[in-house]
Motif scaffolding. Structure first.
Motif, PDB file in Angstrom:
ATOM      1  N   UNK A  42       6.658 -20.111  -8.404  1.00  0.00           N
ATOM      2  CA  UNK A  42       7.260 -19.302  -9.456  1.00  0.00           C
ATOM      3  C   UNK A  42       6.468 -17.996  -9.558  1.00  0.00           C
ATOM      4  N   UNK A  43       7.046 -16.988 -10.204  1.00  0.00           N
ATOM      5  CA  UNK A  43       6.270 -15.787 -10.453  1.00  0.00           C
ATOM      6  C   UNK A  43       5.132 -16.099 -11.424  1.00  0.00           C
ATOM      7  N   UNK A  44       3.926 -15.658 -11.063  1.00  0.00           N
ATOM      8  CA  UNK A  44       2.746 -15.848 -11.907  1.00  0.00           C
ATOM      9  C   UNK A  44       2.162 -14.466 -12.179  1.00  0.00           C
ATOM     10  N   UNK A  45       1.939 -14.135 -13.421  1.00  0.00           N
ATOM     11  CA  UNK A  45       1.418 -12.804 -13.714  1.00  0.00           C
ATOM     12  C   UNK A  45      -0.058 -12.715 -13.323  1.00  0.00           C
ATOM     13  N   UNK A  46      -0.455 -11.525 -12.955  1.00  0.00           N
ATOM     14  CA  UNK A  46      -1.865 -11.316 -12.592  1.00  0.00           C
ATOM     15  C   UNK A  46      -2.776 -11.613 -13.773  1.00  0.00           C
ATOM     16  N   UNK A  53      -5.577 -20.858 -16.777  1.00  0.00           N
ATOM     17  CA  UNK A  53      -5.983 -22.066 -16.055  1.00  0.00           C
ATOM     18  C   UNK A  53      -5.551 -21.934 -14.597  1.00  0.00           C
ATOM     19  N   UNK A  54      -6.460 -21.508 -13.758  1.00  0.00           N
ATOM     20  CA  UNK A  54      -6.104 -21.209 -12.376  1.00  0.00           C
ATOM     21  C   UNK A  54      -5.674 -22.441 -11.588  1.00  0.00           C
ATOM     22  N   UNK A  55      -6.317 -23.556 -11.846  1.00  0.00           N
ATOM     23  CA  UNK A  55      -5.935 -24.763 -11.121  1.00  0.00           C
ATOM     24  C   UNK A  55      -4.505 -25.168 -11.457  1.00  0.00           C
ATOM     25  N   UNK A  56      -4.132 -25.037 -12.703  1.00  0.00           N
ATOM     26  CA  UNK A  56      -2.765 -25.375 -13.102  1.00  0.00           C
ATOM     27  C   UNK A  56      -1.762 -24.388 -12.506  1.00  0.00           C
ATOM     28  N   UNK A  57      -2.120 -23.118 -12.509  1.00  0.00           N
ATOM     29  CA  UNK A  57      -1.199 -22.092 -12.037  1.00  0.00           C
ATOM     30  C   UNK A  57      -1.086 -22.055 -10.517  1.00  0.00           C
TER      31      UNK A  57
END
Length: 335
Positions: A42-46, A53-57
């Motif tokens: 999915x699109x993830x914003x910077x 939560x980087x692991x989740x994203x």
């Protein structure tokens, strides 16, 4: 680039990034159906990557490759850092969203509204290119609002080529930022796929990939001759079994697709692991709803997955039970 990366001679097939749809569970499932299709997050914003939560994203299964992360943002420095972090999670491509028309995205100054700022988009590409070793690509529209789809699109593309963009994915519609909802923007602006072909003729050395309204492999394949790839979105999600034909049809890979029995067994094993991590069963099974679309038992399958597995106490064994029930249908699903 090495042989695993995008280049002008490699044809690609990919499943489009779709918010709330192409999460890690969906990508794991899709990989079981095709070994070769490129899968997008999915699109993830910077900003979310830098502060969330980087692991989740960004967490992904090693089986997902080749995969790509799609970023949203407009700050070159933020995007460069987010791209660097995403690369450290093992993604094979960094894609910048310059096509989403939602109000929320516009308010953050990213998505399709950036087509009015080609210099800024080029600066973002340059910054990300300097931060990572994997390909940096852009996904855009033909234009926005009253913008002409001729010279402005060529100028936009030329800026990106100068910045070193590795490929351009073009949704073959304009985005109307005023007056249309995101859903309407996927349906109302007319498709102009020939404009994408002309763009490729103007920039023959740039890999150009077609997206937008492609409902099947049969509809997509004729465009592969003049372009470098195709990207299917909702068709691949709603009728995922079409991915089983991708390896042979697009990549001439004769390896038979994984039998349904094995797909279900592997998804059950995956669901068990996710349950141990506290993930509700319906999060895992949601992308499987359309697996047997058009086959005997498909309606029962959808009902079992959409009702039984929504219960808070639903356990992974329900997936095996549902499959067993539709396999007993006199018409049987294909193997």
């Amino acid at each position: 680039m090495d042989s695993e990366q995008l280049n002008a001679r490699e044809k690609t097939f990919s499943v489009a990034p779709m918010i709330d749809w192409t999460d890690r569970h969906c990508r794991y499932f899709h990989r079981l159906l095709s070994r070769r299709a490129r899968l997008y997050t999915e699109m993830i914003t910077s900003a979310a990557i830098l502060h969330g939560d980087r692991d989740r994203l960004l967490g992904c299964d090693p089986s997902e490759h080749p995969n790509a992360v799609q970023l949203g943002g407009s700050s070159p420095s933020e995007l460069a850092e987010a791209a660097r972090i995403a690369e450290s999670y093992g993604y094979d491509e960094i894609n910048l969203n310059v096509g989403c028309p939602s109000d929320r995205v516009q308010s953050g100054r990213f998505g399709a509204c950036l087509m009015a700022e080609p210099d800024l988009v080029a600066a973002c590409v340059e910054a990300m290119k300097s931060a990572v070793r994997v390909p940096v690509t852009v996904k855009c529209r033909l234009g926005i609002d009253d913008q002409d789809t001729g010279a402005p699109l060529d100028m936009f593309t030329a800026k990106l080529v100068e910045a070193g963009v590795d490929a351009l994915v073009v949704h073959a519609r304009k985005a109307w930022l005023k007056g249309l909802s995101p859903k309407e923007n996927r349906e109302i602006p007319p498709l102009d796929r020939e404009r994408v072909h002309r763009l490729k003729e103007t920039f023959p050395d740039l890999p150009v990939i077609l997206n937008g309204g492609l409902g099947s492999l049969e509809e997509a394949l004729p465009h592969m001759g003049g372009l470098d790839g195709v990207m299917l979105g909702r068709a691949a999600y709603r009728t995922p079994a079409i991915l089983r034909d991708v390896d042979l049809t697009v990549f001439s890979d004769p390896t038979p697709p994984l039998p349904y029995d094995d797909v279900i067994a592997k998804m059950h094993e995956y669901a068990c692991a996710q349950a141990e991590a506290g993930v509700p069963l319906h999060h895992v099974t949601r992308p499987m709803l359309g697996l047997f679309h058009g086959e005997p038992g498909a309606r029962q399958w959808r009902r079992l997955l959409s009702v039984d597995m929504q219960r808070p106490d639903a356990r992974p064994g329900l997936l095996l039970d549902a499959y067993s029930r539709i396999r007993s249908d006199p018409g049987r699903v294909a193997a």
